[in-house]
Write a protein that holds these residues in place. Structure first.
Motif, PDB file in Angstrom:
ATOM      1  N   ASP A 110      71.225   3.412 126.551  1.00 13.13           N
ATOM      2  CA  ASP A 110      71.851   4.455 127.372  1.00 13.13           C
ATOM      3  C   ASP A 110      73.121   4.214 127.804  1.00 13.13           C
ATOM      4  OD1 ASP A 110      69.836   5.984 126.229  1.00 13.13           O
ATOM      5  OD2 ASP A 110      68.590   5.594 128.344  1.00 13.13           O
ATOM      6  N   VAL A 111      73.932   3.418 127.119  1.00 11.18           N
ATOM      7  CA  VAL A 111      75.222   2.837 127.739  1.00 11.18           C
ATOM      8  C   VAL A 111      76.306   3.833 126.917  1.00 11.18           C
ATOM      9  CG1 VAL A 111      76.988   1.111 127.973  1.00 11.18           C
ATOM     10  CG2 VAL A 111      74.498   0.435 127.869  1.00 11.18           C
TER      11      VAL A 111
ATOM     12  N   PRO B 149      73.090  -2.925 142.868  1.00 12.57           N
ATOM     13  CA  PRO B 149      71.631  -2.664 143.281  1.00 12.57           C
ATOM     14  C   PRO B 149      71.458  -3.476 144.778  1.00 12.57           C
ATOM     15  CG  PRO B 149      71.523  -3.530 141.111  1.00 12.57           C
ATOM     16  CD  PRO B 149      73.151  -3.518 141.693  1.00 12.57           C
ATOM     17  N   GLN B 150      70.797  -2.817 145.375  1.00  9.44           N
ATOM     18  CA  GLN B 150      70.671  -3.373 146.954  1.00  9.44           C
ATOM     19  C   GLN B 150      70.254  -4.870 147.060  1.00  9.44           C
ATOM     20  OE1 GLN B 150      67.718  -0.667 148.584  1.00  9.44           O
ATOM     21  NE2 GLN B 150      65.792  -1.882 147.795  1.00  9.44           N
TER      22      GLN B 150
ATOM     23  N   PHE C  93      78.410   1.122 133.079  1.00  4.13           N
ATOM     24  CA  PHE C  93      77.063   0.670 133.504  1.00  4.13           C
ATOM     25  C   PHE C  93      76.757   1.065 134.889  1.00  4.13           C
ATOM     26  CE2 PHE C  93      78.946  -2.603 130.832  1.00  4.13           C
ATOM     27  CZ  PHE C  93      78.254  -2.608 129.779  1.00  4.13           C
ATOM     28  N   THR C  94      75.454   1.438 134.782  1.00  9.53           N
ATOM     29  CA  THR C  94      74.957   1.828 136.064  1.00  9.53           C
ATOM     30  C   THR C  94      73.877   1.056 136.843  1.00  9.53           C
ATOM     31  OG1 THR C  94      72.918   2.858 135.017  1.00  9.53           O
ATOM     32  CG2 THR C  94      74.733   4.125 134.975  1.00  9.53           C
ATOM     33  N   ASN C  95      73.623   1.514 137.948  1.00  7.16           N
ATOM     34  CA  ASN C  95      72.527   0.816 139.032  1.00  7.16           C
ATOM     35  C   ASN C  95      71.330   0.388 138.012  1.00  7.16           C
ATOM     36  OD1 ASN C  95      70.069   0.726 140.831  1.00  7.16           O
ATOM     37  ND2 ASN C  95      71.560   0.404 142.115  1.00  7.16           N
ATOM     38  N   GLU C  96      70.913   1.281 137.121  1.00  8.77           N
ATOM     39  CA  GLU C  96      69.860   0.815 136.300  1.00  8.77           C
ATOM     40  C   GLU C  96      70.180  -0.285 135.505  1.00  8.77           C
ATOM     41  OE1 GLU C  96      67.379   3.002 132.856  1.00  8.77           O
ATOM     42  OE2 GLU C  96      67.780   4.307 134.609  1.00  8.77           O
ATOM     43  N   HIS C  97      71.110  -0.383 134.836  1.00 10.06           N
ATOM     44  CA  HIS C  97      71.614  -1.136 133.997  1.00 10.06           C
ATOM     45  C   HIS C  97      71.517  -2.843 134.776  1.00 10.06           C
ATOM     46  CE1 HIS C  97      73.536   1.919 131.732  1.00 10.06           C
ATOM     47  NE2 HIS C  97      72.598   1.604 130.688  1.00 10.06           N
ATOM     48  N   TYR C  98      72.275  -2.945 135.961  1.00  7.66           N
ATOM     49  CA  TYR C  98      72.123  -3.900 136.759  1.00  7.66           C
ATOM     50  C   TYR C  98      70.953  -4.234 137.049  1.00  7.66           C
ATOM     51  CZ  TYR C  98      77.135  -3.018 136.835  1.00  7.66           C
ATOM     52  OH  TYR C  98      78.570  -2.561 136.547  1.00  7.66           O
ATOM     53  N   SER C  99      70.138  -3.386 137.473  1.00  6.05           N
ATOM     54  CA  SER C  99      68.622  -3.779 137.821  1.00  6.05           C
ATOM     55  C   SER C  99      67.679  -4.375 136.589  1.00  6.05           C
ATOM     56  CB  SER C  99      68.020  -2.303 138.352  1.00  6.05           C
ATOM     57  OG  SER C  99      68.568  -2.014 139.443  1.00  6.05           O
TER      58      SER C  99
END
Length: 174
Positions: free
Chosen positions: A169-170, A39-40, A99-105
């Protein structure tokens, strides 16, 4: 909240049956994908690599090479966290592209609500080794634990208080 990322590049950048150069290319692409998902809000990235890893300077990021500690990854992580008391750390594996940006967020959102707590990932109620967010100042807790034990991250978490963040959703986790 200041959050940095520690991307662990452990074990082998490996793929069975491939040449060393091919394994390196596959591993490098995986790490690059993981970095793209951050994430940013992440202010800086540190790579934590075993000293037996091939040189990965191709990524143009700070790399801390550690000798495999008899106390394991937790001890290596403590070395990086020492003296970094002002930041939170998103700790993740450079070899895990699930893992995606959404998971980290999601993890960052949990951490923002209770910034003094360690946030761990779970999937269907099972604790995952990565990713996790460590709060500012956790280095002292890890140091104290390591002075009494040669335990793993899981052992440290057993005696810690933490928040679980259920990731949905992993891919490939059933």
């Amino acid at each position: 909240m200041d959050v940095n990322a520690i991307v662990y590049i452990g074990g082998d950048l490996d793929s069975e049956g491939c040449s060393a150069a091919t394994r390196y290319d596959i591993g490098l692409r995986c790490i690059e994908y993981v970095l793209e998902q951050l994430p940013q809000e992440i202010t800086s990235v540190i790579l934590l690599a075993d000293s037996n890893q091939p040189q990965i300077e191709d990524l143009s990021l700070p790399i801390i090479y550690v000798d495999a500690s008899p106390k394991g990854f937790l001890s290596d992580l403590h070395k990086v966290l020492s003296g970094q008391s002002d930041s939170h750390f998103l700790v993740l594996s450079g070899a895990d592209d699930r893992f995606t940006n959404e998971h980290y967020s999601q993890l960052l959102d949990h951490s923002a609500r209770l910034p003094h707590m360690t946030v761990i990932s779970t999937h269907q109620g099972e604790i995952l080794p990565f990713p996790m967010i460590l709060p500012a100042g956790v280095s002292g807790d890890i140091r104290d634990f390591l002075s009494e034990s040669e335990g793993s991250v899981a052992d440290w978490l057993e005696q810690s208080v933490f928040i679980e963040c259920e990731l949905t959703d992993v891919p490939y986790l059933l």
